[in-house]
Every structure is written in C-alpha cells, then in structure tokens.
Design an enzyme around this catalytic site. Structure first.
Site: not given
Length: 647
Positions: A283, A369, A397
């Site tokens: 990243k 989730e 979700r």
C-alpha cells in the site's frame, strides 16, 4: 511530469500495444498522475498507489472489456479508471455530477460489476465465467480481491463453489489475491518469479494432467502423487488451502514487478478451469509517506501538497465518531462487562483509543459483519455487554443474524451505527439510508436517533443500560457543535422533547404546524420553524416512538410534518402515521426524508439541500403544502394523507 506516454492511452487497447519497457514507463507516469490527481480532489490513496502495476498488467494481458475484470471493494480502481478513458474526468471524482470513486456499470463498459462493499468479486466473476460457458462465448472472468476482503466469508463461499465441476464444466475463472499485508522478503523475488512462471506454464499443466490421467488407474499412486504435489508447492507457497478449493494456485509474486506479472498472467489466461494468482503489493507504493503510514494515507479528505504530504488535522468540533470513541472508553472504565467489536473498521469507527486502553476487550473480526453480530450474541449470552461499532450500510449485510441471533433471543447487544444518512463523497453504496426502516420493524429492537453530540453520548448510555438490543444511529462528521458533558447520563426511555412551541393561535387563519424531527435534522427543522412559527419536537426515539407526544401534538395542531435523514418508506415518518392511524387521528401529515432513489456522491450539505432536507427545503415543502390554507381542523371523516416524498 508531463506524462507523454500516459497521454496517448485512451483505452486498454493502447496499453496492449506497449512493449515491456514502455509498460514500466507507463507505471511511473500513472503513479505520478494519480498522486497529483488525488492531491487535488481527495479520495482513496494508498490502496490505489499499490495497484498501478497490477492494473497495467491486467489490461495489457486481458482483452478488456470482452474479458471481465471485477474489482473487490473497488476503492483501488483509480488506475483502472485512468486507463479506461476517464483520465480527463479524474478531477471530478467523488464530486456531484462527477465520476464515482468506485466501479459502476453505468459509468463505463470496463466496469463489469459495481463494487463498494467487500468480498463480492469472486461470486460475481464466477457468475460471469459460467454465463460465458453457457452462452458459448470465449471470454475470461477475473476477480481482483484484496485489502482484507478475503476475511469475508462470502469470498470463501464463492471459492468453494468456483472450484466445483458444474454441469457445464469448470469455469474459466481467475482469482487474483492482491495481498498488501505481507512484506516482500527476498524469497518472494527471483525464485518465486521463476516458480510462478513454471507453475502457470503450459508444459507444467500438461505434464501434471497427463500424470494424473495415467495414475488414476492406480488410486494409491494417484493419491500419493497428489499429496506430493501439494507438499512440494506448499514448501514454497501458502497455496494449499486454495488448491483444496479446486483452484490451481500460483504465487506469491511481486505485484510491482511487471516482468513477473505479465508473463504469469499471459500463461494463466491460456489455462482452463479455476486459477488462483497470489500477488504481493505494498500500500502506498512509490510515495514514501504513504508507504510509511498506509493507514493514515488510506484516503485524503481534501487537497494536499504532494511534496509535504497530508497536512496536520486542525482541531474543530468533535465528530460523532469521536464522541462514540470517547464514550466507549468511559463506559468500559465504568463497566467491566463492556466488550467492543468492529468488522475491520477500527479507525473509521473511532476505536483506536479503546483498543489501546482495553486490548483484551477489543475484537476486530475482519470484514465479517455476519460473524460480528452472532459473535456479539454469544458474548451477550454469557453476561457480557457487547457494543458492535458498525457502519449503517454494513449492518445490512448481517440482517439475518440481527433478527435470528440477537433480536429473537432478546439479547442486550448495542449497535453503534455510524454513517447514518447521507455520507457525501462515498455515495449511494455507503449511505445509511435504510437503517431506520429495516430496524424498527424488528421486535425487541430499540432505535435511537440523537440530534447532536451530547445527545449521542446520552443515547449510547441509554442503549447500554437496556436489557434488549438497541441501535443508536448517528451521521458521519460533526453536528451542531453542542458541548458534550462527561457524565454517563441516560435519556428517559421512549420520550421525546418539545424544543419550540408555535405562537399561532387556533382559528387565526394559518394552520398550526408541528414538526417532528428525528436525528440531526432537528437543527434545520428548528431554523425552518423560526420562519414559519411552527412547533418542533425532538423525537429522539424511532422505536419505541413517543406516541403520547405524537398524539398531544396531533390534538393541538392542524398538520404534522415529520423530518428524517432516511428513506421515507417504512421509516420514522411511517411510524408516526401508524401511531396516528392506530389512535384514530386523521390530520394532514407531510413526511419528509430521502427520496425513493439512490442519492449520488457529492458534498453532504449540497446533497441534503437537493433532497429538500436543509432549512430552506423544509420550509419550502411546508409552504407548498400548507401555505394560504385556513386552519385545518382534524375530523374523524378527514382521510389520512399519504406520505409525500420530497424530491
């Protein structure tokens, strides 16, 4: 940098014509363009810097858009957008009327699937691969998944299905795992590059398949050969688990090395059946400040100078997220039963300090989730008090778990719902437009919508002290700037409050109007009420609704207006209409909220105004409906007015 090569790229077809040295130069120019573009517009940053070479290699090797690329999460697709004809529109990204920060099918034919929530890419790409087989079309489907999305159970469900032999045969599916958590150590260099090219090559594939066909007649030898192959690959790669799902695993390889990426992808494109390529990226690659702190540089909130990096944050009004973070620490100090849970949103949900102070009571479950909610239910069964910090859009979700595992058992789980309402630049995929509607219909569930920062703290305390599930929803960013009191004081359960009384007298011509405000729209409602001389109630509770206050206002006013930053269908306004109908009250009622459409990305204040939910919009909607009319006396014969959606 003038980006001479990048300026010649109008579509991926131009990328496919480039030589290997030109591809490397394109990567340099693309990364520089991306840096300066995001510096002007803000947006997701470090993840996009990390996918420059991978994006170039994919478009160079695959025949896009005929071959389908499905990007997971989607916030790392800025290089993809730049190479697919949207370079000149990058200055509009995440702005009203501009391009989205995520892939969108209606934006470009190169965006094969809309993605902004995680772990969906493999399922979608598998569907595309099998569709191509059923239709007899020669195309490839590629899922690019990473940035934690492999922690989502849906990704493994798709892998399990993708590795199967379907009735039409095995799908020609390639899954690219963009692994940016793993540092690139020397063994991942030349040796793994060679092994990746070998394992993805036609000779290796043909030899392996021939050997398997010969040995199938001798099952013990076949099983021995299979295990030897797995262990041989396992000694140099972590791919055994993906092989068990039925995928041919290749990698890991350096995701910033075009000399490794291009030939490996070329080999994999020729191979049939499910393939899995593991690439390792970093990243923020190529920009030193982002490499040093990829979390800080995950996204730019606004403009910055690339030479200086992100400017230091300026002190201002506390955000609702910060109010929650402080409350969580204070309540944890006061009650040892509190346990904090986040599905991979530690920073976004304001839990950094909580993790530091209470590490054994902090649980980041990854992008999972469904697991987060049922995990909380298990903790609650054992007498603990779990607080699930989750964005409103992500709780969608885990709706089944919310009902089946928490509410049905009436377990005391607190849901701290951040990003309730519109979220600005992230757009419709991240807006918390539906929580009030999908929560209030669940038995045992309490739903609070605090109006400001101090009330948010009190609402959280209220929820924590209940012995049943309660959700507290609050918006992104800061509120009215109300000072937050340090005490842990609860609100009277199920009670709203009058914040302004109308001075209009009955029978004087103008209708007496009561505005029932839910959440932070209390303050624009108050501003509108000052000009209209209307009554304003801060309702606080969507469920249980303060029916006593609603009926009192219905009996003393000629019309009711409800205001909420949520969908009007089934939302807080609907709850008021239901209460009036149940009590036999019939009077004109105007329901204001988010329209029945997906609200696009843009400045939050501007979006609220376009939806008619700023002070001026609320005033105009009321005037349009009621201005100039005589006092409207409620009668049993008067029909109940249907909710009016304000567009």
């Amino acid at each position: 940098m003038n980006h001479p090569l990048l300026r010649t790229i109008e579509s991926p077809a131009d990328v496919r014509r480039l030589s290997r040295p030109e591809l490397k130069q394109l990567a340099v120019e693309l990364r520089d363009f991306l840096l300066h573009s995001v510096a002007q517009t803000g947006g997701h940053f470090s993840s996009n810097l990390g996918t420059v070479e991978l994006t170039i290699a994919l478009h160079h090797v695959f025949d896009t858009p005929n071959d389908r690329l499905v990007w997971d999460v989607g916030h790392q697709t800025y290089p993809h957008k730049i190479l697919t004809g949207r370079r000149e529109r990058m200055g509009t990204i995440r702005q009203l009327g501009g391009i989205s920060g995520f892939p969108r099918r209606d934006e470009s034919e190169y965006d094969a699937f809309g993605t902004a929530h995680s772990s969906t890419s493999i399922s979608a790409a598998l569907g595309m691969a099998l569709a191509a087989r059923l239709k007899g079309e020669d195309r490839r489907a590629v899922a690019i998944i990473g940035d934690g999305a492999m922690t989502g159970g849906m990704a493994f469900e798709a892998l399990n299905n993708g590795g199967m032999t379907h009735a039409s045969g095995q799908p020609d599916l390639l899954v690219v795992l963009n692994d940016n958590d793993m540092s690139i150590s020397p063994p991942v260099g030349a040796l793994n590059r060679y092994l990746a090219r070998l394992l993805s090559g036609k000779f290796y594939a043909a030899a392996r398949d021939t050997a398997k066909n010969v040995l199938r007649n001798a099952p013990p030898l076949f099983e021995l050969a299979r295990r030897l192959e797995e262990h041989a690959k396992g000694m140099v790669s972590p791919g055994t688990i993906f092989e068990e799902f039925g995928f041919n695993y290749v990698g890991p390889i350096d995701g910033h090395d075009l000399d490794a990426l291009v030939p490996t992808l070329q080999n994999l494109r020729q191979m049939k059946g499910p393939q899995f390529l593991h690439v390792v990226t970093k990243k923020g690659y190529g920009y030193r400040p982002a490499e040093a702190d990829p979390v800080k540089y995950h996204a730019a909130s606004g403009k910055f100078d690339p030479a200086q990096g992100f400017p230091p944050s300026k002190p201002g009004k506390p955000t609702f997220t910060q109010v929650f973070g402080q409350w969580l620490c204070d309540m944890a100090e006061a009650d040892p039963r509190l346990v904090g849970i986040t599905p991979a949103m530690r920073e976004g949900s304001g839990m950094v300090e909580f993790e530091r102070r209470f590490p054994t009571r902090y649980h980041d479950v990854g992008i999972a989730e469904q697991h987060a909610v049922t995990f909380a239910a298990g903790l609650a069964c054992e007498g603990l008090k779990p607080v699930v910090a989750i964005y409103s859009t992500f709780l969608q979700r885990a709706y089944d778990q919310l009902i089946h595992d928490v509410a049905l058992q009436n377990l005391p789980v607190v849901f701290a719902l951040d990003r309730g309402g519109l979220v600005g630049a992230d757009g419709a995929t991240h807006a918390g437009a539906y929580d009030l509607a999908y929560l209030r219909c669940i038995p045992e569930m309490g739903v609070l919508a605090p109006a400001d920062e101090d009330e948010c703290r009190r609402a959280l305390t209220t929820a924590f002290r209940r012995e049943h599930p309660v959700a507290v929803r609050y918006p992104r960013g800061s509120g009215a700037g109300v000072a937050v009191q340090p005490v842990l004081e609860a609100l009277p359960w199920g009670r709203g409050e009058l914040r302004r009384r109308s001075g209009v007298e009955a029978g004087r011509g103008a209708p007496r109007i009561a505005i029932l405000a839910f959440g932070t729209l209390l303050y624009p409602a108050l501003a509108a009420a000052e000009r209209l001389d209307a009554t304003v109630a801060n309702m606080r509770f969507v469920k249980p609704l303060d029916t006593e206050l609603v009926l009192e206002l219905a009996d003393t006013h000629d019309a009711i207006v409800t205001v909420e930053e949520g969908c009007t269908m089934g939302g807080a306004g609907s709850a008021v209409l239901e209460a009036l109908a149940a009590a036999g009250r019939s009077l004109p009622t105007l329901v204001l909220g988010l329209p029945d459409r997906f609200v696009e990305h843009g400045d939050p204040a501007r979006l609220l105004a376009l939806c008619g939910l700023d002070a001026g919009g609320i005033e105009q909607s009321i005037l349009k409906r009621f201005a100039g009319k005589p006092a409207l006396v409620a009668s049993a014969e008067a029909p109940l007015v249907r909710p009016a959606v304000n567009h």
